[in-house]
Design an enzyme around this catalytic site. Structure first.
Site, PDB file in Angstrom:
ATOM      1  N   ASP A 194       0.850  -1.190   0.000  1.00 41.15           N
ATOM      2  CA  ASP A 194       0.000   0.000   0.000  1.00 41.15           C
ATOM      3  C   ASP A 194       0.886   1.240   0.000  1.00 41.15           C
ATOM      4  O   ASP A 194       1.326   1.709   1.040  1.00 41.15           O
ATOM      5  CB  ASP A 194      -0.931   0.005   1.216  1.00 41.15           C
ATOM      6  CG  ASP A 194      -1.944   1.144   1.151  1.00 41.15           C
ATOM      7  OD1 ASP A 194      -1.775   2.071   0.333  1.00 41.15           O
ATOM      8  OD2 ASP A 194      -2.928   1.104   1.924  1.00 41.15           O
ATOM      9  N   HIS A 199       0.715   7.965   3.815  1.00 39.70           N
ATOM     10  CA  HIS A 199       1.397   7.294   4.912  1.00 39.70           C
ATOM     11  C   HIS A 199       2.902   7.531   4.930  1.00 39.70           C
ATOM     12  O   HIS A 199       3.598   6.969   5.778  1.00 39.70           O
ATOM     13  CB  HIS A 199       1.098   5.788   4.850  1.00 39.70           C
ATOM     14  CG  HIS A 199      -0.357   5.483   4.760  1.00 39.70           C
ATOM     15  ND1 HIS A 199      -1.245   5.786   5.772  1.00 39.70           N
ATOM     16  CD2 HIS A 199      -1.098   4.934   3.765  1.00 39.70           C
ATOM     17  CE1 HIS A 199      -2.465   5.422   5.407  1.00 39.70           C
ATOM     18  NE2 HIS A 199      -2.406   4.916   4.197  1.00 39.70           N
ATOM     19  N   ILE A 214       0.050   9.506   8.432  1.00 38.92           N
ATOM     20  CA  ILE A 214      -0.634   8.644   9.382  1.00 38.92           C
ATOM     21  C   ILE A 214      -0.331   7.178   9.066  1.00 38.92           C
ATOM     22  O   ILE A 214       0.072   6.834   7.958  1.00 38.92           O
ATOM     23  CB  ILE A 214      -2.157   8.883   9.372  1.00 38.92           C
ATOM     24  CG1 ILE A 214      -2.755   8.524   8.005  1.00 38.92           C
ATOM     25  CG2 ILE A 214      -2.472  10.329   9.737  1.00 38.92           C
ATOM     26  CD1 ILE A 214      -4.280   8.626   7.944  1.00 38.92           C
ATOM     27  N   GLY A 217      -4.499   2.165   8.179  1.00 39.76           N
ATOM     28  CA  GLY A 217      -5.507   1.521   9.014  1.00 39.76           C
ATOM     29  C   GLY A 217      -5.323   0.022   9.056  1.00 39.76           C
ATOM     30  O   GLY A 217      -5.533  -0.622  10.093  1.00 39.76           O
TER      31      GLY A 217
END
Length: 291
Positions: A194, A199, A214, A217
């Site tokens: 990903d 990120h 961040i 998830g």
């Protein structure tokens, strides 16, 4: 409207061959923090951790299914489906559910078939449900549903869809564990496929409304499942039959996750919060179904 619900739902499923090796599994496990157990202050050679990191005794944590084979999780692949044309900066992963039909082998090849299973109108946002079904020569392996939250794309009068909210668990949790997130955790986890710049790239993160990148998830999703398996399921990954969550808030690399677990018949209820931000909710409506 950038999302054409009718076109997205009517589109032909996409099928392709995927494959994975022990190296892919090991990299994923390292990306979610395998190698050390904060509860025991154990070294990387602890037998309980080697089952995640050593190829000769490798067990596959079921959440590996979210990255297996293509290195392109449902959040990204769903945005290239017919009828979907949205700004990546407005996209968040809203939730994830996983059904295991049998244990995932450390190496394998399979056919993955993906489609948009639902499009929901939440008013100020749209939610796409990207369903991926994976099977090999012996039959079904797993089914993944990724709920893709797209800000600013709702309001066309479509079906709001079912509510994923559950009543909160009652009483004191059976177990509470803290799991530190390394400052470079997102950089390591993204090597499983990903590569969303949200990120890793500070400038892109600012465009998306965050002051810094961040954590994925799905990285939090994996960290949490490992905590449940290691503490309440005896380290037996084959006991997990289903796992779902709603992403209630973000995690920043370097923070600490507090994982609270409640035993129920055939399942574990879980909540996850960020310790350094007064236990701000991170995962909610989280259930691990098990034997």
């Amino acid at each position: 409207m950038p999302i054409d619900a009718g076109q997205a739902l009517a589109a032909e499923p996409r099928s392709g061959e995927i494959g994975w090796t022990p190296k892919d599994v090991q990299l994923y496990h390292l990306g979610i923090g395998a190698g050390t157990d904060p509860d025991k202050d154990s070294p990387a050679t602890d037998p309980d951790e080697l089952r995640y990191t050593l190829e000769s005794r490798l067990h596959v944590l079921p959440s590996f299914a979210t990255v297996a084979g293509s290195g392109s999780p449902g959040v990204i692949s769903g945005l290239s489906m017919p009828g979907v044309d949205v700004d990546l900066a407005k996209v968040l992963h809203g939730g994830q559910s996983l059904t295991l039909h049998r244990p995932i082998p450390p190496a394998g090849t399979a056919t993955a078939t993906s489609r948009i299973a639902a499009v929901h109108d939440k008013g100020k946002a749209a939610v796409l449900v990207m369903r991926t079904e994976v099977a090999d020569g012996e039959g079904p392996l797993w089914t993944n549903d990724a709920q893709i939250f797209v800000r600013g794309e709702g309001g066309w009068g479509g079906d709001r869809g079912p509510s994923a909210r559950l009543d909160p668990p009652t009483g004191d949790p059976d177990r509470t564990v803290d799991r530190p997130v390394r400052p470079d955790q997102a950089l390591l986890y993204r090597l499983s496929g990903d590569y969303n710049p949200l990120h890793a790239d500070p400038e892109f993160a600012k465009l998306a409304g965050f002051d810094r990148p961040i954590l994925h998830g799905l990285c939090t999703y994996g960290i949490t499942l490992k905590a449940v398996v290691d503490t309440l399921l005896g380290g037996d990954v084959t006991r997990v039959h289903g796992y779902r969550t709603r992403f209630a808030g973000v995690v920043f690399p370097g923070e600490t996750l507090r994982v609270r677990m409640w035993r129920e018949e055939g399942r574990v209820r879980v909540t996850v919060g960020a310790v350094e931000r007064d236990d701000a909710p991170v995962l909610a409506d989280t259930v691990v179904q098990h034997s």
